[in-house]
Design a protein around this motif. Structure first.
Motif, PDB file in Angstrom:
ATOM      1  N   THR A  73       6.543 -10.538   4.830  1.00 36.00           N
ATOM      2  CA  THR A  73       5.555 -10.359   5.894  1.00 36.00           C
ATOM      3  C   THR A  73       5.960  -9.060   6.738  1.00 36.00           C
ATOM      4  N   THR A  74       7.355  -9.067   7.050  1.00 35.14           N
ATOM      5  CA  THR A  74       7.925  -7.855   7.878  1.00 35.14           C
ATOM      6  C   THR A  74       7.452  -6.457   7.014  1.00 35.14           C
ATOM      7  N   VAL A  75       8.080  -6.565   5.879  1.00 34.49           N
ATOM      8  CA  VAL A  75       7.931  -5.583   4.828  1.00 34.49           C
ATOM      9  C   VAL A  75       6.514  -5.124   4.493  1.00 34.49           C
ATOM     10  N   LEU A  76       5.627  -6.110   4.314  1.00 35.91           N
ATOM     11  CA  LEU A  76       4.309  -5.694   4.038  1.00 35.91           C
ATOM     12  C   LEU A  76       3.756  -5.140   5.348  1.00 35.91           C
ATOM     13  N   ASP A  77       3.959  -5.814   6.326  1.00 35.29           N
ATOM     14  CA  ASP A  77       3.347  -5.165   7.314  1.00 35.29           C
ATOM     15  C   ASP A  77       3.906  -3.696   7.988  1.00 35.29           C
ATOM     16  N   LEU A  78       5.142  -3.642   7.566  1.00 35.18           N
ATOM     17  CA  LEU A  78       5.301  -2.236   7.732  1.00 35.18           C
ATOM     18  C   LEU A  78       4.877  -1.132   6.602  1.00 35.18           C
ATOM     19  N   LEU A  79       4.979  -1.651   5.574  1.00 30.71           N
ATOM     20  CA  LEU A  79       3.826  -0.829   4.477  1.00 30.71           C
ATOM     21  C   LEU A  79       2.845  -0.514   4.926  1.00 30.71           C
ATOM     22  N   THR A  80       1.910  -1.548   5.164  1.00 31.47           N
ATOM     23  CA  THR A  80       0.497  -1.352   5.575  1.00 31.47           C
ATOM     24  C   THR A  80       0.434  -0.373   6.495  1.00 31.47           C
ATOM     25  N   HIS A  81       1.293  -0.761   7.887  1.00 28.00           N
ATOM     26  CA  HIS A  81       0.955   0.281   8.924  1.00 28.00           C
ATOM     27  C   HIS A  81       1.323   1.592   8.612  1.00 28.00           C
ATOM     28  N   LEU A  82       2.334   1.881   7.654  1.00 28.79           N
ATOM     29  CA  LEU A  82       2.956   3.293   7.180  1.00 28.79           C
ATOM     30  C   LEU A  82       1.922   3.920   6.451  1.00 28.79           C
ATOM     31  N   ILE A  83       1.121   3.448   5.452  1.00 28.35           N
ATOM     32  CA  ILE A  83       0.152   4.007   4.433  1.00 28.35           C
ATOM     33  C   ILE A  83      -1.090   3.897   4.635  1.00 28.35           C
ATOM     34  N   ARG A  84      -1.732   2.976   5.559  1.00 28.10           N
ATOM     35  CA  ARG A  84      -3.051   2.824   5.623  1.00 28.10           C
ATOM     36  C   ARG A  84      -3.839   3.856   5.748  1.00 28.10           C
ATOM     37  N   ARG A  85      -3.522   4.964   6.467  1.00 27.95           N
ATOM     38  CA  ARG A  85      -4.375   6.360   6.778  1.00 27.95           C
ATOM     39  C   ARG A  85      -4.271   7.210   5.620  1.00 27.95           C
ATOM     40  N   HIS A  86      -3.402   6.988   4.727  1.00 30.37           N
ATOM     41  CA  HIS A  86      -3.048   7.871   3.585  1.00 30.37           C
ATOM     42  C   HIS A  86      -3.642   7.487   2.389  1.00 30.37           C
ATOM     43  N   ILE A  87      -4.021   6.299   1.910  1.00 27.60           N
ATOM     44  CA  ILE A  87      -4.485   5.582   0.896  1.00 27.60           C
ATOM     45  C   ILE A  87      -6.027   5.279   0.558  1.00 27.60           C
ATOM     46  N   SER A  88      -6.479   5.500  -0.340  1.00 29.16           N
ATOM     47  CA  SER A  88      -7.743   5.101  -0.777  1.00 29.16           C
ATOM     48  C   SER A  88      -8.283   3.803  -0.449  1.00 29.16           C
ATOM     49  N   PRO A  89      -9.634   3.320  -0.217  1.00 29.72           N
ATOM     50  CA  PRO A  89      -9.786   1.837  -0.077  1.00 29.72           C
ATOM     51  C   PRO A  89      -9.220   1.175  -1.220  1.00 29.72           C
ATOM     52  N   LYS A  90      -9.372   1.751  -2.520  1.00 22.69           N
ATOM     53  CA  LYS A  90      -9.017   0.882  -3.670  1.00 22.69           C
ATOM     54  C   LYS A  90      -7.536   0.723  -3.508  1.00 22.69           C
ATOM     55  N   SER A  91      -6.804   1.654  -3.213  1.00 19.72           N
ATOM     56  CA  SER A  91      -5.000   1.288  -3.197  1.00 19.72           C
ATOM     57  C   SER A  91      -4.983   0.215  -1.933  1.00 19.72           C
ATOM     58  N   LEU A  92      -5.687   0.255  -0.830  1.00 17.35           N
ATOM     59  CA  LEU A  92      -5.515  -0.383   0.231  1.00 17.35           C
ATOM     60  C   LEU A  92      -5.979  -2.106  -0.467  1.00 17.35           C
ATOM     61  N   GLU A  93      -7.043  -2.158  -0.982  1.00 20.54           N
ATOM     62  CA  GLU A  93      -7.300  -3.383  -1.788  1.00 20.54           C
ATOM     63  C   GLU A  93      -6.292  -3.946  -2.598  1.00 20.54           C
ATOM     64  N   ARG A  94      -5.613  -2.972  -3.429  1.00 20.35           N
ATOM     65  CA  ARG A  94      -4.287  -3.382  -4.024  1.00 20.35           C
ATOM     66  C   ARG A  94      -3.337  -4.014  -3.426  1.00 20.35           C
ATOM     67  N   LEU A  95      -3.145  -3.251  -2.287  1.00 21.39           N
ATOM     68  CA  LEU A  95      -2.004  -3.773  -1.264  1.00 21.39           C
ATOM     69  C   LEU A  95      -2.163  -4.984  -0.845  1.00 21.39           C
ATOM     70  N   GLU A  96      -3.471  -5.304  -0.531  1.00 25.81           N
ATOM     71  CA  GLU A  96      -4.101  -6.648   0.034  1.00 25.81           C
ATOM     72  C   GLU A  96      -3.566  -7.746  -0.885  1.00 25.81           C
ATOM     73  N   MET A  97      -3.759  -7.479  -2.485  1.00 27.46           N
ATOM     74  CA  MET A  97      -3.568  -8.359  -3.556  1.00 27.46           C
ATOM     75  C   MET A  97      -2.312  -8.827  -3.455  1.00 27.46           C
TER      76      MET A  97
END
Length: 139
Positions: A73-97
């Motif tokens: 959870t900690t790692v994924l929250d940091l990763l999401t926070h870090l790249i959210r504004r840099h990636i496409s909606p499709k990549s964000l969807e894959r990160l959520e998966m």
């Protein structure tokens, strides 16, 4: 074939492609100073989580579901926070998966089951790959 059993509900390439994108962002100076600080913390936590994961595999009966879920959870929250504004909606969807799978305690329990199941056999493959990445200083 990736070697990962069909019972594993996630394409291994999803997380890898996201991590490659992070590397490209770092190389291309796409991150702000604040984001670089987050990246530094992410790298440290990611390596600690990988080592913990490997340890649970190598030392029988040490698996701690809550600790692993907290680490993921900690790692994924940091990763999401870090790249959210840099990636496409499709990549964000894959990160959520990826997040959905790695935060699934029942799936982790099956993965770390000491019974020979298709899913538990994946554990040795995952740990082998993680150890190689650590040995090559890529994590």
């Amino acid at each position: 074939s990736s070697g990962i059993n069909a019972e594993w509900p996630l394409r291994p390439g999803y997380l890898i492609s996201i991590l490659i994108k992070v590397g490209v962002f770092v190389k291309n100076d796409a991150f702000s100073d604040t984001e670089l600080s987050t990246f530094s913390e992410l790298k440290s936590r990611y390596k600690t989580t990988a080592l913990t994961f490997i340890s649970f595999y190598e030392v029988k009966y040490t698996y701690d579901r809550d600790l692993l879920l907290q680490s993921f959870t900690t790692v994924l929250d940091l990763l999401t926070h870090l790249i959210r504004r840099h990636i496409s909606p499709k990549s964000l969807e894959r990160l959520e998966m990826v997040q959905t799978v790695l935060k699934d305690g029942e799936l982790l329990d099956k993965l770390f089951s000491y019974e020979e199941t298709g899913l538990s056999r994946n554990l040795s493959i995952i740990c082998f790959r993680l150890k190689n990445l650590i040995d090559q200083d890529k994590i």
